[in-house]
Design a protein around this motif. Structure first.
Motif, PDB file in Angstrom:
ATOM      1  N   SER A 100      32.505  52.523  47.035  1.00  0.00           N
ATOM      2  CA  SER A 100      33.812  52.807  47.607  1.00  0.00           C
ATOM      3  C   SER A 100      34.708  53.117  46.526  1.00  0.00           C
ATOM      4  O   SER A 100      35.586  54.175  46.211  1.00  0.00           O
ATOM      5  CB  SER A 100      34.171  52.139  48.937  1.00  0.00           C
ATOM      6  N   ILE A 101      34.865  51.954  45.749  1.00  0.00           N
ATOM      7  CA  ILE A 101      35.764  51.975  44.486  1.00  0.00           C
ATOM      8  C   ILE A 101      35.343  53.032  43.515  1.00  0.00           C
ATOM      9  O   ILE A 101      36.373  53.595  42.980  1.00  0.00           O
ATOM     10  CB  ILE A 101      36.052  50.583  44.062  1.00  0.00           C
ATOM     11  N   LYS A 102      34.163  53.012  43.139  1.00  0.00           N
ATOM     12  CA  LYS A 102      33.744  54.233  42.210  1.00  0.00           C
ATOM     13  C   LYS A 102      34.264  55.392  42.587  1.00  0.00           C
ATOM     14  O   LYS A 102      34.487  56.191  41.922  1.00  0.00           O
ATOM     15  CB  LYS A 102      32.243  54.178  41.893  1.00  0.00           C
ATOM     16  N   ARG A 103      33.947  55.682  43.978  1.00  0.00           N
ATOM     17  CA  ARG A 103      34.497  57.089  44.426  1.00  0.00           C
ATOM     18  C   ARG A 103      35.997  57.276  44.124  1.00  0.00           C
ATOM     19  O   ARG A 103      36.379  58.461  44.102  1.00  0.00           O
ATOM     20  CB  ARG A 103      33.917  57.264  45.984  1.00  0.00           C
ATOM     21  N   LEU A 104      36.700  56.405  44.257  1.00  0.00           N
ATOM     22  CA  LEU A 104      38.132  56.431  44.003  1.00  0.00           C
ATOM     23  C   LEU A 104      38.491  56.796  42.705  1.00  0.00           C
ATOM     24  O   LEU A 104      39.597  57.721  42.612  1.00  0.00           O
ATOM     25  CB  LEU A 104      39.081  54.947  44.339  1.00  0.00           C
ATOM     26  N   LYS A 105      37.777  56.777  41.714  1.00  0.00           N
ATOM     27  CA  LYS A 105      37.943  57.152  40.248  1.00  0.00           C
ATOM     28  C   LYS A 105      38.242  58.773  40.322  1.00  0.00           C
ATOM     29  O   LYS A 105      39.055  59.129  39.486  1.00  0.00           O
ATOM     30  CB  LYS A 105      36.900  56.816  39.479  1.00  0.00           C
ATOM     31  N   SER A 106      37.598  59.466  41.051  1.00  0.00           N
ATOM     32  CA  SER A 106      37.899  60.919  41.235  1.00  0.00           C
ATOM     33  C   SER A 106      38.650  61.500  42.474  1.00  0.00           C
ATOM     34  O   SER A 106      38.843  62.592  42.549  1.00  0.00           O
ATOM     35  CB  SER A 106      36.424  61.681  41.030  1.00  0.00           C
ATOM     36  N   SER A 107      38.765  60.398  43.353  1.00  0.00           N
ATOM     37  CA  SER A 107      39.475  60.827  44.464  1.00  0.00           C
ATOM     38  C   SER A 107      40.618  59.910  45.076  1.00  0.00           C
ATOM     39  O   SER A 107      40.848  59.480  46.279  1.00  0.00           O
ATOM     40  CB  SER A 107      38.649  61.080  45.578  1.00  0.00           C
ATOM     41  N   TRP A 108      41.449  59.380  44.188  1.00  0.00           N
ATOM     42  CA  TRP A 108      42.611  58.421  44.312  1.00  0.00           C
ATOM     43  C   TRP A 108      43.604  59.066  45.330  1.00  0.00           C
ATOM     44  O   TRP A 108      44.164  60.065  44.841  1.00  0.00           O
ATOM     45  CB  TRP A 108      43.151  57.843  43.048  1.00  0.00           C
ATOM     46  N   GLN A 109      43.779  58.723  46.320  1.00  0.00           N
ATOM     47  CA  GLN A 109      45.117  59.489  47.382  1.00  0.00           C
ATOM     48  C   GLN A 109      46.161  58.537  47.421  1.00  0.00           C
ATOM     49  O   GLN A 109      47.248  59.028  47.792  1.00  0.00           O
ATOM     50  CB  GLN A 109      44.380  59.899  48.336  1.00  0.00           C
ATOM     51  N   TYR A 110      46.171  57.265  47.671  1.00  0.00           N
ATOM     52  CA  TYR A 110      47.183  56.354  48.287  1.00  0.00           C
ATOM     53  C   TYR A 110      47.527  55.418  46.895  1.00  0.00           C
ATOM     54  O   TYR A 110      47.463  55.459  46.038  1.00  0.00           O
ATOM     55  CB  TYR A 110      46.635  55.487  49.030  1.00  0.00           C
ATOM     56  N   ASP A 111      48.588  54.655  47.724  1.00  0.00           N
ATOM     57  CA  ASP A 111      49.153  53.792  46.401  1.00  0.00           C
ATOM     58  C   ASP A 111      48.434  52.418  46.320  1.00  0.00           C
ATOM     59  O   ASP A 111      48.488  51.655  45.403  1.00  0.00           O
ATOM     60  CB  ASP A 111      50.724  53.241  46.879  1.00  0.00           C
ATOM     61  N   GLY A 112      47.671  52.310  47.527  1.00  0.00           N
ATOM     62  CA  GLY A 112      46.919  51.088  47.550  1.00  0.00           C
ATOM     63  C   GLY A 112      45.784  51.061  48.581  1.00  0.00           C
ATOM     64  O   GLY A 112      45.876  51.879  49.716  1.00  0.00           O
ATOM     65  N   TYR A 113      44.735  49.933  48.655  1.00  0.00           N
ATOM     66  CA  TYR A 113      43.795  50.278  49.636  1.00  0.00           C
ATOM     67  C   TYR A 113      43.069  48.731  50.246  1.00  0.00           C
ATOM     68  O   TYR A 113      43.116  47.898  49.320  1.00  0.00           O
ATOM     69  CB  TYR A 113      42.360  50.910  48.993  1.00  0.00           C
ATOM     70  N   TYR A 114      43.067  48.772  51.420  1.00  0.00           N
ATOM     71  CA  TYR A 114      42.756  47.373  51.945  1.00  0.00           C
ATOM     72  C   TYR A 114      41.332  47.341  52.102  1.00  0.00           C
ATOM     73  O   TYR A 114      40.562  48.571  52.128  1.00  0.00           O
ATOM     74  CB  TYR A 114      43.156  47.371  53.512  1.00  0.00           C
ATOM     75  N   CYS A 115      40.970  46.266  51.950  1.00  0.00           N
ATOM     76  CA  CYS A 115      39.394  45.867  52.184  1.00  0.00           C
ATOM     77  C   CYS A 115      39.265  44.857  53.101  1.00  0.00           C
ATOM     78  O   CYS A 115      40.058  43.832  53.168  1.00  0.00           O
ATOM     79  CB  CYS A 115      38.607  45.540  50.891  1.00  0.00           C
ATOM     80  N   ASN A 116      37.867  44.695  53.744  1.00  0.00           N
ATOM     81  CA  ASN A 116      37.877  43.799  54.932  1.00  0.00           C
ATOM     82  C   ASN A 116      37.161  42.521  53.837  1.00  0.00           C
ATOM     83  O   ASN A 116      36.312  42.854  53.116  1.00  0.00           O
ATOM     84  CB  ASN A 116      36.927  44.050  55.887  1.00  0.00           C
ATOM     85  N   ARG A 117      37.738  41.380  54.087  1.00  0.00           N
ATOM     86  CA  ARG A 117      37.061  40.189  53.580  1.00  0.00           C
ATOM     87  C   ARG A 117      36.183  39.438  54.356  1.00  0.00           C
ATOM     88  O   ARG A 117      36.604  38.886  55.512  1.00  0.00           O
ATOM     89  CB  ARG A 117      38.050  39.307  52.945  1.00  0.00           C
ATOM     90  N   ARG A 118      34.963  39.209  54.031  1.00  0.00           N
ATOM     91  CA  ARG A 118      33.808  38.477  54.812  1.00  0.00           C
ATOM     92  C   ARG A 118      33.763  36.993  54.240  1.00  0.00           C
ATOM     93  O   ARG A 118      33.352  36.947  53.139  1.00  0.00           O
ATOM     94  CB  ARG A 118      32.724  39.213  54.846  1.00  0.00           C
ATOM     95  N   ASN A 119      33.827  36.097  55.007  1.00  0.00           N
ATOM     96  CA  ASN A 119      33.858  34.554  54.551  1.00  0.00           C
ATOM     97  C   ASN A 119      32.643  34.091  54.642  1.00  0.00           C
ATOM     98  O   ASN A 119      32.300  33.803  55.825  1.00  0.00           O
ATOM     99  CB  ASN A 119      35.133  33.803  55.243  1.00  0.00           C
ATOM    100  N   ASN A 120      32.172  33.033  53.637  1.00  0.00           N
ATOM    101  CA  ASN A 120      30.975  32.483  53.902  1.00  0.00           C
ATOM    102  C   ASN A 120      31.250  31.056  53.990  1.00  0.00           C
ATOM    103  O   ASN A 120      31.926  30.367  52.803  1.00  0.00           O
ATOM    104  CB  ASN A 120      30.270  32.574  52.842  1.00  0.00           C
TER     105      ASN A 120
END
Length: 260
Positions: A100-120
């Motif tokens: 997902s982050i690699k794709r942003l390199k050519s398609s950045w649209q927003y000021d920031g992006y949220y990600c879900n964090r999964r805790n172990n």
């Protein structure tokens, strides 16, 4: 909305560390193919953290610990590129999030992006309570954001209230406490830092808060956010959620008493 860049964006990975030899390798491995530089700001680790980081050719900076928020803002200032992926030393990017982050390199649209964090927690991936999806803003344009909040609970905030955010597919994988006693120790530690931050902010600690706030914190996590579905560890986590709140306000009350 920010204009879409046509050139490939370059990213900086930013991590702060202190004695992270258990997990830092996993963290750096997950960033390694995604970002164009990795900045590690370390507060003089006494374990193998530095040696592990040096295997990854990171920009390794030693800086006395300034407090979570201050240290993370210092680390941001050391990043060469404006587009940043920010992780803690015990976090890594899932395969899906890397893509997902690699794709942003050519398609950045927003000021920031949220990600879900999964805790172990103690070897179990937690799916409910306050611990998942546990949304974090960790991919952002650093010219429009900084770390804020009350120590030790820092978060990235975008300056502009018109700022637009997106949400990325995939998880930040977070290795939290792997024993119950480690969890207890951290609750003690965090509640002390939090009570001091509350004290400096002038937040009050009447008795009703000491009784009501922990009860509500537990109920919300265990019942409303389905913490019970994570079994025994789900109960432990929700109980500690309430307990942390109790400790924080008890210590805050103690601070007021001792200063009077």
């Amino acid at each position: 909305m920010a204009h879409i860049h046509t050139a490939m964006l370059k990213f900086s990975g930013v991590v702060i560390t202190f004695n992270e030899e258990r997990y830092i390798e996993k963290c750096l491995e997950s960033l390694h193919n995604v970002v164009d530089e990795i900045v590690v700001v370390d507060s003089y680790s006494t374990d193998k953290t530095k040696a592990i980081c040096e295997k990854f050719k990171v920009k390794f900076i030693e800086q006395k610990f300034l407090g979570y928020i201050e240290q993370k803002n210092f680390a941001l200032s050391q990043a060469k590129y404006n587009h940043v992926v920010s992780l803690d030393g015990d976090e890594s990017l899932s395969e899906e999030l890397q893509q997902s982050i690699k794709r942003l390199k050519s398609s950045w649209q927003y000021d920031g992006y949220y990600c879900n964090r999964r805790n172990n927690f103690c070897g179990q991936w937690i799916n409910y309570s306050d611990w998942y999806p546990n949304k974090k803003l960790r991919v952002f344009d650093k010219t429009k954001a900084e770390w804020r909040g009350l120590n030790p609970h820092d978060h990235i905030e975008l300056f502009d209230n018109r700022a637009k955010t997106g949400h990325l597919k995939g998880d930040i994988l977070h290795k939290t406490y792997q024993t119950y006693s480690e969890f207890n120790k951290k609750m003690e530690h965090f509640s002390t830092i939090a009570s001091k931050a509350y004290y400096n902010k002038g937040i009050s600690a009447p008795l009703w808060k000491i009784f009501w706030n922990p009860t509500w914190a537990f109920f919300k996590a265990y019942v409303l956010r389905l913490g019970f579905l994570d079994g025994f560890n789900g109960f432990v986590i929700c109980y500690q959620t309430g307990h942390l709140t109790f400790l924080k306000y008890s210590k805050l009350r103690e601070l007021y008493r001792s200063k009077n």
